[in-house]
Design a protein around this motif. Sequence first.
Motif, mmCIF file in Angstrom:
data_model
loop_
_atom_site.group_PDB
_atom_site.id
_atom_site.type_symbol
_atom_site.label_atom_id
_atom_site.label_comp_id
_atom_site.label_asym_id
_atom_site.label_seq_id
_atom_site.Cartn_x
_atom_site.Cartn_y
_atom_site.Cartn_z
ATOM 1 N N GLN A 1 9.656 5.698 4.285
ATOM 2 C CA GLN A 1 9.364 5.215 5.870
ATOM 3 C C GLN A 1 8.206 4.832 6.345
ATOM 4 O O GLN A 1 7.199 5.062 6.884
ATOM 5 C CB GLN A 1 8.838 7.201 5.814
ATOM 6 N N ARG A 2 8.504 3.346 6.482
ATOM 7 C CA ARG A 2 7.566 2.192 6.454
ATOM 8 C C ARG A 2 8.520 2.428 8.167
ATOM 9 O O ARG A 2 9.210 2.640 9.002
ATOM 10 C CB ARG A 2 8.677 0.614 6.175
ATOM 11 N N SER A 3 7.149 2.128 9.112
ATOM 12 C CA SER A 3 7.732 2.622 10.728
ATOM 13 C C SER A 3 6.745 1.208 11.457
ATOM 14 O O SER A 3 6.417 0.408 10.930
ATOM 15 C CB SER A 3 6.235 2.995 11.055
ATOM 16 N N SER A 4 8.134 1.096 12.269
ATOM 17 C CA SER A 4 7.728 -0.233 13.566
ATOM 18 C C SER A 4 6.356 0.197 14.284
ATOM 19 O O SER A 4 5.587 -0.556 15.006
ATOM 20 C CB SER A 4 8.901 -0.183 14.501
ATOM 21 N N LYS A 5 5.760 1.173 14.091
ATOM 22 C CA LYS A 5 4.589 1.637 14.278
ATOM 23 C C LYS A 5 3.185 1.971 13.410
ATOM 24 O O LYS A 5 2.582 2.219 13.995
ATOM 25 C CB LYS A 5 4.666 3.332 15.490
ATOM 26 N N ALA A 6 3.203 1.422 12.387
ATOM 27 C CA ALA A 6 2.516 0.751 11.480
ATOM 28 C C ALA A 6 1.914 0.106 11.651
ATOM 29 O O ALA A 6 2.288 -1.147 12.306
ATOM 30 C CB ALA A 6 3.075 0.954 10.438
ATOM 31 N N ALA B 1 -4.840 1.727 -0.790
ATOM 32 C CA ALA B 1 -3.682 2.552 -2.152
ATOM 33 C C ALA B 1 -5.361 3.246 -2.645
ATOM 34 O O ALA B 1 -6.451 2.761 -3.022
ATOM 35 C CB ALA B 1 -3.686 1.397 -3.033
ATOM 36 N N GLY B 2 -5.193 4.120 -3.466
ATOM 37 C CA GLY B 2 -5.799 4.955 -3.687
ATOM 38 C C GLY B 2 -6.136 6.508 -4.380
ATOM 39 O O GLY B 2 -6.713 6.955 -4.539
ATOM 40 N N GLY B 3 -5.926 7.123 -2.891
ATOM 41 C CA GLY B 3 -6.218 8.717 -2.342
ATOM 42 C C GLY B 3 -4.633 8.923 -2.905
ATOM 43 O O GLY B 3 -5.536 10.004 -3.843
ATOM 44 N N ASN B 4 -3.711 8.000 -3.595
ATOM 45 C CA ASN B 4 -2.864 9.081 -4.302
ATOM 46 C C ASN B 4 -3.246 9.014 -5.893
ATOM 47 O O ASN B 4 -2.898 9.874 -6.453
ATOM 48 C CB ASN B 4 -1.368 8.657 -4.070
ATOM 49 N N GLY C 1 1.040 -1.595 0.102
ATOM 50 C CA GLY C 1 -0.284 0.016 -0.199
ATOM 51 C C GLY C 1 1.093 1.591 -0.139
ATOM 52 O O GLY C 1 2.187 1.421 -0.098
ATOM 53 N N ASP C 2 0.274 1.945 0.332
ATOM 54 C CA ASP C 2 0.682 3.721 0.258
ATOM 55 C C ASP C 2 0.861 3.919 2.049
ATOM 56 O O ASP C 2 1.236 3.223 2.609
ATOM 57 C CB ASP C 2 -0.215 4.893 -0.567
ATOM 58 N N PHE D 1 6.692 -7.058 4.411
ATOM 59 C CA PHE D 1 5.867 -5.148 4.207
ATOM 60 C C PHE D 1 6.713 -4.426 3.290
ATOM 61 O O PHE D 1 7.667 -3.692 3.369
ATOM 62 C CB PHE D 1 7.145 -4.190 5.311
ATOM 63 N N THR D 2 5.975 -3.916 2.179
ATOM 64 C CA THR D 2 6.704 -3.347 0.702
ATOM 65 C C THR D 2 5.760 -2.114 1.221
ATOM 66 O O THR D 2 5.780 -1.438 -0.101
ATOM 67 C CB THR D 2 6.112 -4.193 -0.351
ATOM 68 N N ALA D 3 4.727 -1.764 1.620
ATOM 69 C CA ALA D 3 3.647 -0.588 1.724
ATOM 70 C C ALA D 3 5.026 0.746 1.700
ATOM 71 O O ALA D 3 6.049 0.540 1.975
ATOM 72 C CB ALA D 3 3.130 -0.019 2.027
ATOM 73 N N CYS D 4 4.839 2.069 0.726
ATOM 74 C CA CYS D 4 5.479 2.587 0.394
ATOM 75 C C CYS D 4 5.056 4.081 0.483
ATOM 76 O O CYS D 4 4.021 4.306 -0.431
ATOM 77 C CB CYS D 4 6.471 1.475 -0.374
ATOM 78 N N SER D 5 6.094 4.660 1.275
ATOM 79 C CA SER D 5 4.566 6.584 1.107
ATOM 80 C C SER D 5 4.776 6.888 -1.023
ATOM 81 O O SER D 5 5.805 6.442 -1.449
ATOM 82 C CB SER D 5 5.740 7.425 1.997
ATOM 83 N N GLY D 6 3.889 7.971 -1.063
ATOM 84 C CA GLY D 6 3.682 7.874 -1.996
ATOM 85 C C GLY D 6 3.290 7.061 -2.961
ATOM 86 O O GLY D 6 3.086 7.154 -4.549
ATOM 87 N N ALA D 7 2.708 5.765 -3.129
ATOM 88 C CA ALA D 7 2.222 4.933 -3.991
ATOM 89 C C ALA D 7 1.219 4.991 -4.962
ATOM 90 O O ALA D 7 0.363 5.610 -3.899
ATOM 91 C CB ALA D 7 2.656 3.460 -3.286
ATOM 92 N N THR D 8 1.046 3.918 -5.507
ATOM 93 C CA THR D 8 -0.098 4.406 -6.183
ATOM 94 C C THR D 8 -0.241 3.108 -6.913
ATOM 95 O O THR D 8 -0.204 2.596 -5.842
ATOM 96 C CB THR D 8 -0.818 5.519 -7.541
ATOM 97 N N THR D 9 -1.697 2.980 -7.180
ATOM 98 C CA THR D 9 -2.206 1.912 -7.408
ATOM 99 C C THR D 9 -0.933 0.779 -8.592
ATOM 100 O O THR D 9 -1.089 -0.380 -7.962
ATOM 101 C CB THR D 9 -3.841 1.578 -8.203
ATOM 102 N N SER D 10 -0.637 1.942 -9.074
ATOM 103 C CA SER D 10 -0.252 1.693 -10.510
ATOM 104 C C SER D 10 1.273 1.348 -9.935
ATOM 105 O O SER D 10 2.108 -0.054 -9.552
ATOM 106 C CB SER D 10 0.325 2.081 -11.987
ATOM 107 N N THR D 11 2.191 1.611 -8.641
ATOM 108 C CA THR D 11 2.926 1.489 -8.810
ATOM 109 C C THR D 11 3.090 0.609 -6.948
ATOM 110 O O THR D 11 4.161 -0.590 -6.995
ATOM 111 C CB THR D 11 4.025 2.550 -7.968
ATOM 112 N N VAL D 12 2.105 0.342 -7.087
ATOM 113 C CA VAL D 12 2.328 -1.006 -5.370
ATOM 114 C C VAL D 12 2.294 -2.573 -6.774
ATOM 115 O O VAL D 12 2.721 -3.473 -6.822
ATOM 116 C CB VAL D 12 1.201 -1.282 -4.991
#
Length: 267
Positions: free
Chosen positions: A61-66, A112-115, A41-42, A82-93
Amino acid sequence: MRTTKLRWVLSALLAASALSVGLVQPASAAAAAGERYVALGDSYSSGVGAGSYLSDSGDCQRSSKAYPSLWAAANAPASFAFTACSGATTSTVRSGQLTPLTSSTTLVSVTAGGNDVGFADVMQTCVLQSEATCVNAVNNAVAQVNGTLPGSLSSLYGAIRSRAPRARVVVLGYPRFYRLNGSCIAGLSETERAAINRGSDALNAMLAKQAANAGFAYSSVVDEFTGHEICSGSAWLHSLTVPVSNSYHPNATGHSGGYLPAFRSTV
């Protein structure tokens, strides 16, 4: 005689109840221990705004508190990617995060979807420009939610199912940002706040619809964040802040008290 028999029956029932509880608890723990979990995800999954970023996550910016980290720490799954990444879109996921998925994967979470619909640009517009421009930006984003986003979500969800055919997939939504008529005395107008909330509702409705179409579970976080929106006096979301990247993202309590329970309720 009747009293003795009654005591014996009660003792037997209590013993049976204790036994059943003892049987259920290890079974649940065993199920969690057998999970092979992948968190996609994002920034709402990576944990931007929660702090305590993992050293190897870089700009993601993957967090141990996420919430994915918290769930994995509490349940000790057989594997956790854990592959989620800041700024991700559906396409980059789809193009950059799905490698850990296999036929052995049993559990997947994704935001995913907000970006895709320009969440960050909408908030920047609302902070810096007029009320009318803000409302127009929200309306344009909602048009994308109803226009191009369904196909993008369908492509992502199809790719997830193809790579992890046996997994339970949980799509999580986004919180409403603002408590209307709340404690804020400056910043955006109530009209702008209401428009942003409507935009969030439209996005969540589309996520729920496309998740159902894909046979995935959908978990809203709106109830968990109710009473903890910006302007609530007890916010689990950052307002405009420094660093700017944290703005309009859940803080650590938003993950532990909001996203984690919402995810846990579907697993």
